[in-house]
Design a protein around this motif. Structure first.
Motif, PDB file in Angstrom:
ATOM      1  N   PRO A   1     106.508  48.073  59.345  1.00 24.44           N
ATOM      2  CA  PRO A   1     106.614  47.307  58.100  1.00 24.44           C
ATOM      3  C   PRO A   1     105.471  47.654  57.150  1.00 24.44           C
ATOM      4  O   PRO A   1     104.311  47.741  57.558  1.00 24.44           O
ATOM      5  CB  PRO A   1     106.520  45.846  58.559  1.00 24.44           C
ATOM      6  CG  PRO A   1     106.902  45.870  60.009  1.00 24.44           C
ATOM      7  CD  PRO A   1     106.469  47.201  60.536  1.00 24.44           C
ATOM      8  N   ALA A   2     105.827  47.857  55.882  1.00 29.49           N
ATOM      9  CA  ALA A   2     104.834  48.168  54.852  1.00 29.49           C
ATOM     10  C   ALA A   2     104.295  46.864  54.259  1.00 29.49           C
ATOM     11  O   ALA A   2     104.706  45.771  54.658  1.00 29.49           O
ATOM     12  CB  ALA A   2     105.479  49.041  53.777  1.00 29.49           C
ATOM     13  N   ALA A   3     103.384  47.003  53.285  1.00 26.83           N
ATOM     14  CA  ALA A   3     102.710  45.805  52.745  1.00 26.83           C
ATOM     15  C   ALA A   3     103.712  44.772  52.218  1.00 26.83           C
ATOM     16  O   ALA A   3     103.590  43.570  52.474  1.00 26.83           O
ATOM     17  CB  ALA A   3     101.734  46.226  51.654  1.00 26.83           C
ATOM     18  N   GLY A   4     104.738  45.242  51.489  1.00 24.72           N
ATOM     19  CA  GLY A   4     105.738  44.321  50.925  1.00 24.72           C
ATOM     20  C   GLY A   4     106.548  43.642  52.020  1.00 24.72           C
ATOM     21  O   GLY A   4     106.905  42.460  51.914  1.00 24.72           O
ATOM     22  N   ASP A   5     106.862  44.390  53.064  1.00 28.96           N
ATOM     23  CA  ASP A   5     107.597  43.800  54.200  1.00 28.96           C
ATOM     24  C   ASP A   5     106.754  42.703  54.849  1.00 28.96           C
ATOM     25  O   ASP A   5     107.266  41.644  55.230  1.00 28.96           O
ATOM     26  CB  ASP A   5     107.909  44.871  55.253  1.00 28.96           C
ATOM     27  CG  ASP A   5     108.701  46.041  54.678  1.00 28.96           C
ATOM     28  OD1 ASP A   5     109.736  45.790  54.052  1.00 28.96           O
ATOM     29  OD2 ASP A   5     108.260  47.189  54.861  1.00 28.96           O
TER      30      ASP A   5
ATOM     31  N   ARG B   1     108.268  37.438  46.140  1.00 29.10           N
ATOM     32  CA  ARG B   1     109.490  37.282  45.355  1.00 29.10           C
ATOM     33  C   ARG B   1     110.624  37.963  46.107  1.00 29.10           C
ATOM     34  O   ARG B   1     110.471  39.100  46.563  1.00 29.10           O
ATOM     35  CB  ARG B   1     109.269  37.957  43.993  1.00 29.10           C
ATOM     36  CG  ARG B   1     110.250  37.574  42.905  1.00 29.10           C
ATOM     37  CD  ARG B   1     109.780  38.110  41.547  1.00 29.10           C
ATOM     38  NE  ARG B   1     108.976  39.313  41.618  1.00 29.10           N
ATOM     39  CZ  ARG B   1     109.449  40.550  41.824  1.00 29.10           C
ATOM     40  NH1 ARG B   1     110.746  40.742  41.981  1.00 29.10           N
ATOM     41  NH2 ARG B   1     108.639  41.588  41.881  1.00 29.10           N
ATOM     42  N   ASP B   2     111.748  37.275  46.273  1.00 29.45           N
ATOM     43  CA  ASP B   2     112.868  37.798  47.061  1.00 29.45           C
ATOM     44  C   ASP B   2     113.221  39.232  46.674  1.00 29.45           C
ATOM     45  O   ASP B   2     113.478  39.506  45.501  1.00 29.45           O
ATOM     46  CB  ASP B   2     114.109  36.908  46.823  1.00 29.45           C
ATOM     47  CG  ASP B   2     114.574  36.299  48.131  1.00 29.45           C
ATOM     48  OD1 ASP B   2     114.057  36.702  49.177  1.00 29.45           O
ATOM     49  OD2 ASP B   2     115.440  35.409  48.078  1.00 29.45           O
TER      50      ASP B   2
ATOM     51  N   LEU C   1     112.112  45.942  48.087  1.00 30.10           N
ATOM     52  CA  LEU C   1     113.166  46.927  47.889  1.00 30.10           C
ATOM     53  C   LEU C   1     113.072  47.614  46.531  1.00 30.10           C
ATOM     54  O   LEU C   1     113.792  48.571  46.261  1.00 30.10           O
ATOM     55  CB  LEU C   1     114.548  46.245  48.003  1.00 30.10           C
ATOM     56  CG  LEU C   1     114.842  45.607  49.360  1.00 30.10           C
ATOM     57  CD1 LEU C   1     116.126  44.804  49.300  1.00 30.10           C
ATOM     58  CD2 LEU C   1     114.942  46.673  50.448  1.00 30.10           C
ATOM     59  N   GLU C   2     112.207  47.073  45.666  1.00 31.88           N
ATOM     60  CA  GLU C   2     112.117  47.648  44.323  1.00 31.88           C
ATOM     61  C   GLU C   2     111.396  48.987  44.359  1.00 31.88           C
ATOM     62  O   GLU C   2     110.441  49.168  45.097  1.00 31.88           O
ATOM     63  CB  GLU C   2     111.377  46.692  43.384  1.00 31.88           C
ATOM     64  CG  GLU C   2     112.211  45.453  43.081  1.00 31.88           C
ATOM     65  CD  GLU C   2     111.414  44.368  42.393  1.00 31.88           C
ATOM     66  OE1 GLU C   2     110.265  44.626  41.978  1.00 31.88           O
ATOM     67  OE2 GLU C   2     111.963  43.264  42.274  1.00 31.88           O
ATOM     68  N   VAL C   3     111.898  49.917  43.560  1.00 37.22           N
ATOM     69  CA  VAL C   3     111.263  51.233  43.482  1.00 37.22           C
ATOM     70  C   VAL C   3     110.290  51.213  42.324  1.00 37.22           C
ATOM     71  O   VAL C   3     110.638  50.798  41.221  1.00 37.22           O
ATOM     72  CB  VAL C   3     112.340  52.323  43.259  1.00 37.22           C
ATOM     73  CG1 VAL C   3     111.694  53.706  43.140  1.00 37.22           C
ATOM     74  CG2 VAL C   3     113.353  52.291  44.387  1.00 37.22           C
TER      75      VAL C   3
END
Ligand code: SF4
Length: 433
Positions: free
Chosen positions: A400-404, A422-423, A427-429
């Motif tokens: 898992p990365a930081a956002g995960d 934020r939901d 997944l945002e690029v």
């Protein structure tokens, strides 16, 4: 081609019946429909007798060809992409490290487990080779082709482990032996160790011994249900299925005696009606026996007898996933944990700072299973998106990365000071500057 499926059942914030967890009273399988005689026991496939030619991609034909183990086995979409017998790519994963091979017959699995896409009741609507299983299709591939591909350059194989998954079929025990022998005759088990995902219903302790003698490394039992009541309801008499809790434990105990410490384990599905205490008590029992638990999050498999029920709410899943990791790999005991009146974990048995450090490492939230070649607590069997859609990952098939990790902490209610999530942000690029 992609490993991603069109999603039909996205996990919600709440569990069955609007509760904040999947409670036993709500997680009732529906009853199977009657199977027309002309569809029973793989009759359509056997009568048409279409010869198999090479790799069979599910749903490519109007009728599945006549394929049988040991000549043919099925493999996960991820394994087929990694092996190079099917084109495609996997969301955020380069490959899978486990070559899962599933025995296959036109008659299919003769059990009727309520959460499983391979179950017998599906004879009415789909040929066995076309059924979905843990959210993906399973192409059928000639065994010899697989062995030739891996054996052709053993040292370069991406696979850290091979697993033979048995199903409930009269030929399953003998064919598992044949597949294992064909593999170990050509491929060094030290290079690609072999696990067995067993079918205890048809097995004796002698069968377990034979598989060990032929070179199997780890033996696992898919208990799946965490309690005898849920087992009976989802895999036994409740759905006209032949499995029994007692028989599964007989073979699990034999595996402990024959394969020895750290070389046996059990699969458990979280969120089929058990409490968090129930499942963690089972995890502790397995560790006390010398084994491991491999854990899935319940997902309503399309076409299964539980496809009308919700996936496990993420907070329930994350608590159990974290607690299981602590018991399996951090020496914490279930007795050190505290539970609320609804048997939910409210204290993980370690000081808060230590728990935060383990969360931040991310390994606890990766897919669990038999180990690969990286480290003991990182599974070879990463099964990408076998228990969740990629848009709301339950078991991470990658680090898992930081956002995960922000999302995981949010699901656990353990955000860092000043942190927010934020939901869907992971997944945002990012825009290229
Ligand atoms: S025995 Fe395994 S493959 Fe067969 S229906 Fe049950 S879970 Fe599915």
């Amino acid at each position: 081609m992609t490993c991603l499926k069109r999603e039909v059942a996205l996990p919600g914030r709440v569990g069955a019946g609007g509760l904040d967890h999947n409670a036993a009273d709500e997680m009732r399988p529906r009853l199977p429909n009657a199977i027309p005689p002309e569809a029973r026991n793989g009759a359509r496939v056997k009568v048409a007798n279409v010869p198999a030619e090479g790799v069979y991609l599910p749903n490519n034909n109007r009728l599945a060809p006549h394929m049988r183990s040991p000549d043919y086995v099925q493999m996960s979409t991820a394994a087929a992409i990694t092996l190079g017998v099917m084109p495609g790519r996997m969301h955020r994963c380069g490959c899978t490290r486990c070559l899962n091979l599933l025995l296959t017959y036109p008659e299919g699995c003769r059990a009727n487990c309520a959460y499983c896409g391979l179950a017998r009741h599906r004879e009415a609507e789909r040929d066995y080779a076309d059924r979905n299983f843990i959210r993906v299709d399973w192409p059928a591939v000639p065994l010899q082709q697989i062995i030739d591909k891996v054996g052709g350059d053993e040292a370069a194989t991406p696979f850290h482990r091979m697993c033979i998954s048995m199903i409930t079929h009269p030929r399953s025990d003998a064919d598992t032996v044949t597949v294992l022998k064909a593999w170990t005759d050509r491929i060094d088990p030290a290079t690609v160790p072999v696990s067995i995902l067993s079918n205890p219903t048809t097995m004796t302790a002698g069968d377990v011994r034979r598989l060990k003698d032929l070179g199997a490394d780890i033996f696992t039992v898919a208990l799946d249900a965490a309690t005898p009541e849920i087992f009976d309801r989802t895999r036994g008499k409740g759905v006209s299925s032949p499995h029994s809790w007692a028989k599964y434990w007989e073979i699990l105990t034999a595996a402990r005696d024959i394969f020895g410490p750290q070389k046996f384990g059990a699969h458990i599905i979280v969120g089929m009606g058990e409490t968090e205490h129930d499942v963690l008590h089972l995890v502790q029992e397995l560790v006390d026996m010398g084994g491991h638990s491999h854990m899935f999050c319940f997902f309503p498999e399309k076409g299964s007898l539980m496809d009308h029920l919700p996936a496990t709410p993420r907070d329930q899943w994350r608590r159990v996933q974290l607690a299981r990791y602590l018991i399996d790999y951090a020496g914490v005991r279930v007795e050190q944990m505290r539970f609320d009146a609804a048997s939910r974990v409210v204290h993980f048995g370690l000081p808060s700072g230590e728990i935060d450090a383990i969360i931040d490492k991310g390994i606890a939230f990766r897919t669990s299973g038999c180990p690969g070649k990286i480290q003991e607590d990182i599974s070879a069997c990463d099964r990408p998106y076998g228990d969740s859609p990629p848009s709301n990952i339950a078991s991470y098939p990658f680090q898992p990365a930081a956002g995960d990790l922000r999302r995981i902490r949010h699901q656990l209610g353990r955000e860092k000071p000043g942190e927010s999530y934020r939901d869907g942000e992971e997944l945002e690029v990012e825009e290229q500057g």
